[in-house]
Scaffold this active site. Sequence first.
Site, PDB file in Angstrom:
ATOM      1  CG  ASP A  31      -7.136  -4.066  -7.810  1.00 26.08           C
ATOM      2  OD1 ASP A  31      -7.170  -5.017  -7.006  1.00 26.08           O
ATOM      3  OD2 ASP A  31      -6.134  -3.326  -7.947  1.00 26.08           O
ATOM      4  CG  ASP A  43      -5.966  -1.803  -4.358  1.00 28.12           C
ATOM      5  OD1 ASP A  43      -6.283  -2.936  -3.941  1.00 28.12           O
ATOM      6  OD2 ASP A  43      -5.307  -1.608  -5.392  1.00 28.12           O
ATOM      7  CD  GLU A  44      -9.247  -6.667  -3.772  1.00 30.10           C
ATOM      8  OE1 GLU A  44      -9.712  -7.278  -4.748  1.00 30.10           O
ATOM      9  OE2 GLU A  44      -8.447  -7.176  -2.969  1.00 30.10           O
TER      10      GLU A  44
HETATM   11  P1  TTP Z   1      -2.666  -4.682  -5.199  1.00 31.90           P
HETATM   12  O1  TTP Z   1      -3.980  -4.219  -5.752  1.00 31.90           O
HETATM   13  O2  TTP Z   1      -2.357  -6.137  -5.207  1.00 31.90           O
HETATM   14  O3  TTP Z   1      -1.467  -3.978  -5.994  1.00 31.90           O
HETATM   15  P2  TTP Z   1      -1.361  -2.509  -6.576  1.00 31.90           P
HETATM   16  O4  TTP Z   1      -2.633  -1.753  -6.428  1.00 31.90           O
HETATM   17  O5  TTP Z   1      -0.169  -1.850  -5.984  1.00 31.90           O
HETATM   18  O6  TTP Z   1      -1.035  -2.771  -8.104  1.00 31.90           O
HETATM   19  P3  TTP Z   1      -2.020  -3.321  -9.242  1.00 31.90           P
HETATM   20  O7  TTP Z   1      -2.052  -2.222 -10.276  1.00 31.90           O
HETATM   21  O8  TTP Z   1      -1.373  -4.562  -9.743  1.00 31.90           O
HETATM   22  O9  TTP Z   1      -3.352  -3.567  -8.615  1.00 31.90           O
HETATM   23  O10 TTP Z   1      -2.513  -4.182  -3.705  1.00 31.90           O
HETATM   24  C1  TTP Z   1      -3.018  -2.932  -3.255  1.00 31.90           C
HETATM   25  C2  TTP Z   1      -2.038  -2.295  -2.273  1.00 31.90           C
HETATM   26  O11 TTP Z   1      -1.807  -3.175  -1.186  1.00 31.90           O
HETATM   27  C3  TTP Z   1      -0.680  -1.999  -2.879  1.00 31.90           C
HETATM   28  O12 TTP Z   1      -0.628  -0.738  -3.521  1.00 31.90           O
HETATM   29  C4  TTP Z   1       0.221  -2.078  -1.696  1.00 31.90           C
HETATM   30  C5  TTP Z   1      -0.456  -3.073  -0.759  1.00 31.90           C
HETATM   31  N1  TTP Z   1       0.231  -4.388  -0.827  1.00 31.90           N
HETATM   32  C6  TTP Z   1       1.252  -4.647   0.074  1.00 31.90           C
HETATM   33  O13 TTP Z   1       1.571  -3.820   0.933  1.00 31.90           O
HETATM   34  N2  TTP Z   1       1.905  -5.854  -0.008  1.00 31.90           N
HETATM   35  C7  TTP Z   1       1.598  -6.806  -0.949  1.00 31.90           C
HETATM   36  O14 TTP Z   1       2.233  -7.891  -0.999  1.00 31.90           O
HETATM   37  C8  TTP Z   1       0.533  -6.526  -1.879  1.00 31.90           C
HETATM   38  C9  TTP Z   1       0.152  -7.535  -2.933  1.00 31.90           C
HETATM   39  C10 TTP Z   1      -0.113  -5.310  -1.770  1.00 31.90           C
HETATM   40 MG    MG Z   2      -4.482  -2.622  -6.996  1.00 34.95          MG
END
Ligand code: TTP
Ligand code: MG
Length: 363
Positions: A13, A111-112
């Site tokens: 992720d 992103d995962e």
């Molecule tokens: P996530 O992997 O949940 O968050 P992240 O990558 O920003 O941070 P982390 O280090 O905690 O993993 O989500 C991936 C992307 O999806 C994030 O960069 C932006 C988008 N996203 C939104 O647009 N709205 C949301 O509510 C969430 C959870 C994510």
């Molecule tokens: Mg993330």
Amino acid sequence: MGFSSGRVVLHVDMDAFFAAIEERDSPQFNGKPIIVGADPKNGFGRGVVSTANYEARKYGIKSAMPISWAYKACPSAIFLPVNFKRYNEVSESIICQLKSFGYKTEQMSIDEAYIEMTNDKCQMPNYEVAIRLAGEIKKQIKIKEKLTCSVGIGPNKLIAKVASDFKKPNGLTVVEPQNIQKFLDPMSVRVLPGIGPKTAEALNQMGIVTVKDLRGTYLYKLTDRFGVSGNHIWEMAHGKDDRPIEETHTVKSVGRQTTFENDTKDPRIITKTVFELLKETFEDLARPSQTWRGKTLTVIVRYAWFETHSSQTTAEGLLTTANAKRLALKLLLPYLNGKPVRLVGVRISGLEDGLPSVADVAP
Ligand code: TTP
Ligand code: MG
């Protein structure tokens, strides 16, 4: 670390994905709090935060928080609009890199991804191979994309996912089967995927706060309260998850939503906005390297007082720009009722692999 014949699953992720890309592309932002999302409009903006970098998270800013709150918490942060096209390109490149390692890989969101390492031919203990692969993945993504990710390794998707979130950013967490319970027990039930604020609240009312509490609960109590989902919740508490890695569908849904500048009752504005969102969603779908199509259309309507409705329909064959408009209007009609609307959204899901993309067949 012993030899193990069981499953080994990796979950990768990306860290603060959207914000990390912006930070990388604009070195002048380096080290500053960055918030990607709706325009804050000097504190009067009405959308939400998509994500924030770790610097901004120190101010309590997180995904889905109203942008006006984020502005209040850190007015000097750098606020940037969402550039989906750019993030999608980076995402595709990362997924390609992950696939290049040759293991079965399933993209779960922008992103995962999960990687199945079970039955690796290597003679080393599986977990040792997985840890090496995790190191190599981190190194490659750092070199090629100048971005960091967090990796979780476990005997199934559930454990790998919770593990990747356990230490962020740039973390690596390994949970071997004999440590599942020790790992999960002290955590809040909220770490289990699918347990949102409502389910957590219902569980809390039953005196269940941690995964250990949940594990100590009789299954029938959960099924009495939650129906069939009770079984699923109980299995998660025991760290059980049989879902295979499915590399066929790359993305399961795409969508867009927007918060109106001012709440609106005007059916023309609401309809026009939904059509615009639909157009943008189809554009997202039309990325050349994607070979999936949508079948199910969801329309989301949030009234001024935050009551939120989502209704969906499944197209007979393909969902095209033409029939999607007609279906969206049908779904939207019950909400064009004179009540003030705050937000509308659309989502296309049920994407399949190996078929012509929506754009190929759209008129
Ligand atoms: P996530 O992997 O949940 O968050 P992240 O990558 O920003 O941070 P982390 O280090 O905690 O993993 O989500 C991936 C992307 O999806 C994030 O960069 C932006 C988008 N996203 C939104 O647009 N709205 C949301 O509510 C969430 C959870 C994510
Ligand atoms: Mg993330």
